[in-house]
Design an enzyme around this catalytic site. Structure first.
Site, short mmCIF file in Angstrom:
data_model
loop_
_atom_site.label_atom_id
_atom_site.label_comp_id
_atom_site.label_asym_id
_atom_site.label_seq_id
_atom_site.Cartn_x
_atom_site.Cartn_y
_atom_site.Cartn_z
N PRO A 72 -5.41 3.19 -1.53
CG PRO A 72 -6.57 1.26 -1.28
CD PRO A 72 -6.34 2.29 -2.41
CE LYS A 120 0.38 7.86 5.13
NZ LYS A 120 0.41 7.62 6.74
CE1 TYR A 165 0.44 -2.36 5.26
CE2 TYR A 165 -0.20 -1.92 2.94
CZ TYR A 165 -0.04 -1.67 4.31
OH TYR A 165 -0.88 -0.73 4.83
CG HIS A 215 -0.87 -2.92 14.78
ND1 HIS A 215 -1.18 -3.58 13.64
CD2 HIS A 215 -1.52 -3.17 15.69
CE1 HIS A 215 -2.20 -4.52 13.95
NE2 HIS A 215 -2.35 -4.41 15.05
CE1 TYR A 256 1.01 1.51 6.04
CE2 TYR A 256 0.84 1.91 8.31
CZ TYR A 256 0.62 1.17 7.42
OH TYR A 256 -0.50 0.50 6.96
#
Ligand code: FAD
Ligand code: PHB
Length: 395
Positions: free
Chosen positions: A296, A300, A204, A75, A387
């Protein structure tokens, strides 16, 4: 009592224990892994799904990344959805070409178990009554029972890889560890659904009704989460209610449609930030969730576990090959530098995206934060570089 001897006794066959055992094997260091669940349970436990760039690279370099390369989904970004609009964060553009890999934790666990067994590794499943002894001596021991019979492993070091609820951390005498902890007034209700993901990348979503996350496991399986009460009763969430809530929290002005399908798994997870300092006592070293938990939202936990394993396996290599204790002595300090940065990122993502009970002022602050992240290249870069994973610490 049956006695065994090895270099490293490893408690727990999750990602940290298994990867550690595999890396040690490549370095010529022996280990025995003991696990209180069955192999089948470990191989089917649904957990994480996102691997950082460096985690995926490390798995390929150490020879367990073949299936991940074939079946994992690369991704290049995520969507932040708020005020019913999508904002894309493009990772390669912001991080000099880095991306993430969507690959289920239980698939990785399967790959690691298969690699250990192929290489003659010893994993003892279904043990109980695990206890640690002589942690301050040069030959600590692990006692346990298997099929009602007592066993003991004598070793040079013990790796506590037994997760947040394991026995390793509580085996350290009171007063040694400093604990840092923060809990959140919400949890996640997570589902697996037999339906193609409704988005090419993770979404998100910050919404008045609470946070929602759209993730995936494969081109045929979706993974979705809803912010809920930490004590939420699953019986109050029939499938229809879950889909209805997801539809609302993920809706967009552009009329985006959520694909729905049979729900094959449901669960509620609490959220906490937790760590201990130091991550070691005598000859017991803590790795992964045994030492730290992050909420979460930053994806990570598994990645931090892998980062600990990288440092500990290098420290043991230096100890056995050169007699050097330097890295072992610095293990905790090196790991905690990363852990604190990841704690900060996970806390920040969580605060920005969830509906809190702090009131209207903070809701506006979180929207302003999202506006900033999606309009400033500097702020977007800060999100992206965390990220995809901060660079590994030099060893
Ligand atoms: P664990 O996976 O907990 O493994 C510990 C092992 O020790 C287990 O097999 C356990 O059975 C065993 N054990 C426990 N007690 C004993 C004992 N007394 N004796 C012997 N064995 C014992 N992380 C990410 O990076 N990305 C994500 O997208 C992500 N999503 C998540 C979503 C959910 C719903 C959850 C719950 C977690 C998520 N995480 C994520 C976190 C991630 O799953 C964990 O951080 C990861 O499992 C840590 O690995 P570990 O090996 O340290 O611990
Ligand atoms: C998941 O796919 O399980 C997942 C993805 C991203 C997160 C957390 C969990 O931040």
């Amino acid at each position: 009592m049956e006695r065994m001897r090895t270099h490293i006794g490893i408690v727990g066959a999750g990602p940290s224990g298994l990867l550690l055992s595999h890396l040690l094997h490549l370095q010529g260091i022996e280990s025995i892994v003991i696990e209180n669940r069955s192999r089948e349970y470990c191989e089917n436990r649904i957990r994480a799904g996102v691997l950082e760039h460096g985690t995926a690279e490390l798995l390929v370099e150490c020879g367990v990344g073949e299936r991940m390369k074939r079946e994992g989904l690369v991704h290049e970004g995520i969507y932040l959805r708020y005020r019913r609009q999508d904002h894309h964060i493009h990772f390669p553009e912001l991080t000099g070409g880095k991306s993430i890999m969507v690959y289920s934790q239980h698939e990785l666990v399967r790959d690691l178990i298969a690699a250990r067994l192929r290489d003659g590794g010893q994993i003892v499943f279904d043990v109980d009554a695990v206890a640690l002894h002589g942690l301050e001596s040069n030959s600590p021991r692990i006692s346990f029972q298997k099929d009602g019979k007592p066993f003991e492993i004598a070793c040079d070091f013990i790796a506590g890889c037994d997760g947040f609820h394991g026995i390793s951390r509580p085996s350290i005498p009171a007063g040694v560890l400093r604990t840092y902890e923060e809990s959140y007034p919400f949890g996640w209700l997570g589902i697996l659904a037999q339906v193609a993901p409704s988005s090419t990348e993770l979404v998100y979503s910050n919404h008045d009704r609470g946070f929602a996350l759209l993730s995936m496991r494969s081109p045929e399986v979706s993974r979705l989460y809803l912010q809920c009460d930490p004590e939420e009763d699953l019986n109050e969430w029939p499938d229809d209610r879950i889909w209805s809530e997801l539809r609302q929290r993920l809706s967009t002005e552009g009329g985006w449609k959520l694909k729905e399908g049979p729900i094959t798994q449901k669960g509620v997870t609490g959220m906490r930030s937790f760590l201990v300092d130091p991550m070691q006592f005598g000859r017991l070293y803590l790795l992964g969730d045994a030492a730290h938990i992050v909420p979460p939202t930053g994806a990570k936990g598994l990645n931090l576990a892998v980062a600990d394993v990288r440092v500990f396996s290098a420290a043991l290599d230096a100890f056995y090959k050169k007699g050097s204790r330097d890295l072992l002595a610095r293990y905790s300090k090196i790991c905690l530098q990363r852990v604190w940065k990841v704690q900060r990122f996970s806390w920040w993502m969580t605060s920005m995206l969830h509906k809190s009970n702090q009131g209207e002022f903070f809701e506006q602050i979180h929207l302003a934060e999202l506006d900033y992240v999606t309009s400033s290249r500097a702020a977007a870069t800060a999100l992206a570089e965390n990220y995809v994973g901060l660079p590994f610490e030099p060893l």
